[in-house]
Design a protein around this motif. Sequence first.
Motif, PDB file in Angstrom:
ATOM      1  N   VAL A 352       0.643  -1.407   0.086  1.00 39.67           N
ATOM      2  CA  VAL A 352       0.021   0.105   0.146  1.00 39.67           C
ATOM      3  C   VAL A 352       0.864   1.144   0.022  1.00 39.67           C
ATOM      4  CG1 VAL A 352      -1.684   1.266   1.691  1.00 39.67           C
ATOM      5  CG2 VAL A 352      -2.010  -1.124   0.981  1.00 39.67           C
ATOM      6  N   ILE A 353       2.033   1.142   0.652  1.00 37.13           N
ATOM      7  CA  ILE A 353       2.956   2.293   0.869  1.00 37.13           C
ATOM      8  C   ILE A 353       3.443   2.802  -0.505  1.00 37.13           C
ATOM      9  CG2 ILE A 353       5.221   3.325   1.797  1.00 37.13           C
ATOM     10  CD1 ILE A 353       4.266   2.105   4.308  1.00 37.13           C
ATOM     11  N   LEU A 354       3.801   1.395  -1.252  1.00 33.51           N
ATOM     12  CA  LEU A 354       4.468   1.483  -2.551  1.00 33.51           C
ATOM     13  C   LEU A 354       3.513   2.235  -3.534  1.00 33.51           C
ATOM     14  CD1 LEU A 354       7.168   0.450  -2.889  1.00 33.51           C
ATOM     15  CD2 LEU A 354       6.338  -1.512  -4.064  1.00 33.51           C
ATOM     16  N   HIS A 355       2.082   1.775  -3.401  1.00 30.22           N
ATOM     17  CA  HIS A 355       1.119   2.256  -4.280  1.00 30.22           C
ATOM     18  C   HIS A 355       1.116   3.737  -3.965  1.00 30.22           C
ATOM     19  CE1 HIS A 355      -2.637   2.560  -6.514  1.00 30.22           C
ATOM     20  NE2 HIS A 355      -3.020   3.185  -5.540  1.00 30.22           N
ATOM     21  N   GLU A 356       0.868   4.050  -2.848  1.00 33.58           N
ATOM     22  CA  GLU A 356       0.848   5.723  -2.624  1.00 33.58           C
ATOM     23  C   GLU A 356       1.900   6.259  -3.133  1.00 33.58           C
ATOM     24  OE1 GLU A 356      -0.176   6.172   1.644  1.00 33.58           O
ATOM     25  OE2 GLU A 356      -1.974   4.811   1.283  1.00 33.58           O
ATOM     26  N   LEU A 357       3.240   5.935  -2.981  1.00 30.22           N
ATOM     27  CA  LEU A 357       4.349   6.773  -3.455  1.00 30.22           C
ATOM     28  C   LEU A 357       4.202   6.769  -4.831  1.00 30.22           C
ATOM     29  CD1 LEU A 357       6.975   5.045  -1.224  1.00 30.22           C
ATOM     30  CD2 LEU A 357       6.167   7.193  -1.047  1.00 30.22           C
ATOM     31  N   ARG A 358       4.027   5.653  -5.454  1.00 30.70           N
ATOM     32  CA  ARG A 358       4.112   5.777  -6.859  1.00 30.70           C
ATOM     33  C   ARG A 358       2.912   6.499  -7.654  1.00 30.70           C
ATOM     34  NH1 ARG A 358       4.844  -0.991  -7.304  1.00 30.70           N
ATOM     35  NH2 ARG A 358       7.336  -0.954  -7.401  1.00 30.70           N
ATOM     36  N   VAL A 359       1.587   6.712  -6.782  1.00 27.45           N
ATOM     37  CA  VAL A 359       0.748   7.465  -7.289  1.00 27.45           C
ATOM     38  C   VAL A 359       1.088   8.875  -7.342  1.00 27.45           C
ATOM     39  CG1 VAL A 359      -1.327   8.597  -6.772  1.00 27.45           C
ATOM     40  CG2 VAL A 359      -1.049   6.138  -6.519  1.00 27.45           C
ATOM     41  N   GLU A 360       2.130   9.237  -6.403  1.00 29.44           N
ATOM     42  CA  GLU A 360       2.756  10.879  -6.253  1.00 29.44           C
ATOM     43  C   GLU A 360       3.754  10.721  -7.282  1.00 29.44           C
ATOM     44  OE1 GLU A 360       0.863  12.747  -5.065  1.00 29.44           O
ATOM     45  OE2 GLU A 360      -0.385  11.598  -3.727  1.00 29.44           O
ATOM     46  N   GLY A 361       3.921   9.697  -7.866  1.00 29.93           N
ATOM     47  CA  GLY A 361       5.003  10.051  -9.100  1.00 29.93           C
ATOM     48  C   GLY A 361       6.562   9.860  -8.606  1.00 29.93           C
ATOM     49  N   VAL A 416       3.707   9.960   6.044  1.00 27.81           N
ATOM     50  CA  VAL A 416       5.076   9.591   5.462  1.00 27.81           C
ATOM     51  C   VAL A 416       5.036   9.672   3.732  1.00 27.81           C
ATOM     52  CG1 VAL A 416       4.480   7.181   4.841  1.00 27.81           C
ATOM     53  CG2 VAL A 416       6.741   7.493   5.758  1.00 27.81           C
ATOM     54  N   VAL A 417       3.960   9.497   3.234  1.00 27.49           N
ATOM     55  CA  VAL A 417       4.165   9.747   1.754  1.00 27.49           C
ATOM     56  C   VAL A 417       4.225  11.423   1.440  1.00 27.49           C
ATOM     57  CG1 VAL A 417       2.727   9.679  -0.310  1.00 27.49           C
ATOM     58  CG2 VAL A 417       2.772   7.773   1.376  1.00 27.49           C
ATOM     59  N   GLY A 418       3.651  12.067   2.094  1.00 28.93           N
ATOM     60  CA  GLY A 418       3.820  13.527   1.994  1.00 28.93           C
ATOM     61  C   GLY A 418       5.312  14.055   2.519  1.00 28.93           C
ATOM     62  N   TRP A 419       5.513  13.251   3.407  1.00 28.56           N
ATOM     63  CA  TRP A 419       7.166  13.740   3.909  1.00 28.56           C
ATOM     64  C   TRP A 419       8.005  13.221   3.083  1.00 28.56           C
ATOM     65  CZ3 TRP A 419      11.604  11.522   5.019  1.00 28.56           C
ATOM     66  CH2 TRP A 419      12.528  12.148   6.064  1.00 28.56           C
ATOM     67  N   LEU A 420       7.855  12.170   2.511  1.00 26.78           N
ATOM     68  CA  LEU A 420       8.884  11.574   1.333  1.00 26.78           C
ATOM     69  C   LEU A 420       8.842  12.437   0.194  1.00 26.78           C
ATOM     70  CD1 LEU A 420       8.518   7.819   1.886  1.00 26.78           C
ATOM     71  CD2 LEU A 420      10.607   9.191   2.179  1.00 26.78           C
ATOM     72  N   TYR A 421       7.740  12.771  -0.240  1.00 22.65           N
ATOM     73  CA  TYR A 421       7.363  13.586  -1.540  1.00 22.65           C
ATOM     74  C   TYR A 421       8.298  14.943  -1.474  1.00 22.65           C
ATOM     75  CZ  TYR A 421       5.365  15.753  -5.660  1.00 22.65           C
ATOM     76  OH  TYR A 421       5.267  16.335  -6.758  1.00 22.65           O
ATOM     77  N   GLU A 422       8.102  15.489   0.018  1.00 23.29           N
ATOM     78  CA  GLU A 422       8.404  16.854  -0.023  1.00 23.29           C
ATOM     79  C   GLU A 422      10.091  16.506   0.113  1.00 23.29           C
ATOM     80  OE1 GLU A 422       6.521  18.606   3.136  1.00 23.29           O
ATOM     81  OE2 GLU A 422       8.149  20.296   3.447  1.00 23.29           O
ATOM     82  N   SER A 427       9.249  20.012  -2.795  1.00 24.07           N
ATOM     83  CA  SER A 427       8.142  20.800  -2.583  1.00 24.07           C
ATOM     84  C   SER A 427       6.931  19.920  -2.259  1.00 24.07           C
ATOM     85  CB  SER A 427       7.752  21.339  -4.074  1.00 24.07           C
ATOM     86  OG  SER A 427       7.534  20.415  -4.950  1.00 24.07           O
ATOM     87  N   ALA A 428       5.887  20.428  -1.748  1.00 26.32           N
ATOM     88  CA  ALA A 428       4.829  19.830  -1.140  1.00 26.32           C
ATOM     89  C   ALA A 428       4.152  18.933  -2.292  1.00 26.32           C
ATOM     90  CB  ALA A 428       4.005  20.812  -0.218  1.00 26.32           C
ATOM     91  N   ILE A 429       3.432  18.253  -2.089  1.00 30.58           N
ATOM     92  CA  ILE A 429       2.354  17.385  -3.067  1.00 30.58           C
ATOM     93  C   ILE A 429       1.532  18.205  -3.381  1.00 30.58           C
ATOM     94  CG2 ILE A 429       0.825  15.422  -3.385  1.00 30.58           C
ATOM     95  CD1 ILE A 429       1.901  13.881  -1.210  1.00 30.58           C
ATOM     96  N   PRO A 430       1.129  18.699  -4.597  1.00 27.95           N
ATOM     97  CA  PRO A 430       0.157  19.466  -5.047  1.00 27.95           C
ATOM     98  C   PRO A 430      -1.148  19.033  -4.768  1.00 27.95           C
ATOM     99  CG  PRO A 430       1.259  18.657  -6.972  1.00 27.95           C
ATOM    100  CD  PRO A 430       1.845  18.031  -5.585  1.00 27.95           C
ATOM    101  N   SER A 431      -2.174  19.865  -4.336  1.00 32.39           N
ATOM    102  CA  SER A 431      -3.372  19.281  -4.144  1.00 32.39           C
ATOM    103  C   SER A 431      -3.681  18.237  -3.027  1.00 32.39           C
ATOM    104  CB  SER A 431      -4.197  18.829  -5.336  1.00 32.39           C
ATOM    105  OG  SER A 431      -3.763  17.484  -5.842  1.00 32.39           O
ATOM    106  N   GLY A 432      -2.596  18.402  -2.162  1.00 34.43           N
ATOM    107  CA  GLY A 432      -2.846  17.466  -0.948  1.00 34.43           C
ATOM    108  C   GLY A 432      -2.650  16.004  -1.056  1.00 34.43           C
TER     109      GLY A 432
END
Length: 439
Positions: A352-361, A416-422, A427-432
């Motif tokens: 699930v974490i993997l999926h969420e990270l990949r969704v964010e690119g 964690v997903v937002g933290w890693l994306y940033e 930069s922060a994840i666009p649109s939350g």
Amino acid sequence: MSGERSTSARDVFRAPKGTHDILPPASRRFSGFVDAFSGRADQFGYGLVVTPIFEHLEVFLRVGESTDVVTKEMYEFDDKGGRRLALRPEGTASVVRAFVEHRPTEPWKVWYSAPNFRYERPQKGRYRQHWQVGAEVIGSPDPDLDIEVIDLATGFFAALGLSRVRLKLNSMGDAESRAAYIGRLRAFLEPHVSTLGDDFGRMLANNPLRILDSKDPAVIDVVERAPQLPEHLSAEASAHFEQVQEGLQALGIPFELDPRLVRGFDYYTGTTFEFAAESLDAAQDAIGGGGRYDGLAAEMGGPAVSGIGFGIGIERALLACDAEGVFAVPAAPLDVFVIDRRIDVAGTAAAVILHELRVEGLTAEKAYGGRSEKAQWKLAARHEARFTVVLDSSAAELIVRERSTGEEHTVPRELVVGWLYERASGSAIPSGGLQGRRP
RNA sequence: GUGGCCGUAGCUCAGUUGGCUAGAGCGCCGGGUUGUGAUCCCGGAGGUCGGGGGUUCGAAACCCCUCGGUCACCCCA
């Protein structure tokens, strides 16, 4: 005997003679090569053209009925409807056919990346299926286009990092000056048939220009005294060739005139050129080549327009890159590797974490098959993962290790997903992003 | 298509005049050490010796055929 071969399973379940598979990670270099060419072609205003790998036989017969590529090396076959077809032996004929069929606005500027097929005895840098990138411009005789396509190719080689590539340049003249020259050449060479043998005589009858390109010392000796192509150009062809040379000089593109450069296809008229890699053996040092073709479209029932283009052999150009030690395409480091410490616990948390990270690119990976934690860390290292997330039995908080600093952070699962994306993108994840959507 | 050289583990190779259960390094898998991923240590899996036939008490080795690679010719990218 019939021409059929008996082949054992061991022989059959392998790539056919003269062909090869391109696997990761080496394929990264292959796609990188095509991407680099695509980018440059795009910059020059060339669009991608994709044509079938087989055509009606007649399309390729236009390449030249006295050339080996057509007479000896073509993969011809009948399909179940009785059509005479052939696998593409080179790039230009198909593109010209597509031009004639669709009649796009002129000048039509296109590029391609495609495999070619030739039935010949394989060697290093010489395959039964080899790949080429190339570009063609159809519909204008403007010498600026000769200069442009050469610039396109030359700059591409430079972009790969190649520095030891020589550009050889010649002009075949237009139809009239070419015919007149062939007459003179034939008259000059005719007396030598008795001493130079039957092969020479046959070549003289079929394709006298190719004699100019011979590697036979005895033939070279004669050819050196023969009348030279560029000295027998019509005024028009000569002026065109002059202009091409001036243009190349103005662009600072070095070239050398090679009056005996004759390319293997019959359709060339006017400017012809070849790229020779000095880092390779002579047998495979031609890594690209092309020229202008005036009559090809008309021969296929199209308008009498001129075209120009070139092809670059991908395998050979990559050999040249190897020889010069350039164009390494390292794997991009992974953004995140997810380690699942709970190997005895069945669950989908890591997936699930993997999926969420990949969704964010983000690029993200994990190990599969219940590997030990040590093995997972090793995999993370091999991927050069910038961040490694450790999933423990307590699902609420995760440990994130940053490779560059060695720092470890404890991050709540929902952040964690937002933290890693940033951290990974700056930069922060666009649109939350996914926040709050976690199961 | 013609001729030369070559073919042993996933990769690079060793294997003596034909003679023990065909080996090494790297890679892969597991374990140990370690400041979690480097290094180091231990262990493991993996080979129809390209394939087929022949010679021989015995063939990875010698002979023939064949498949593949490679080099030269030819041609080309």
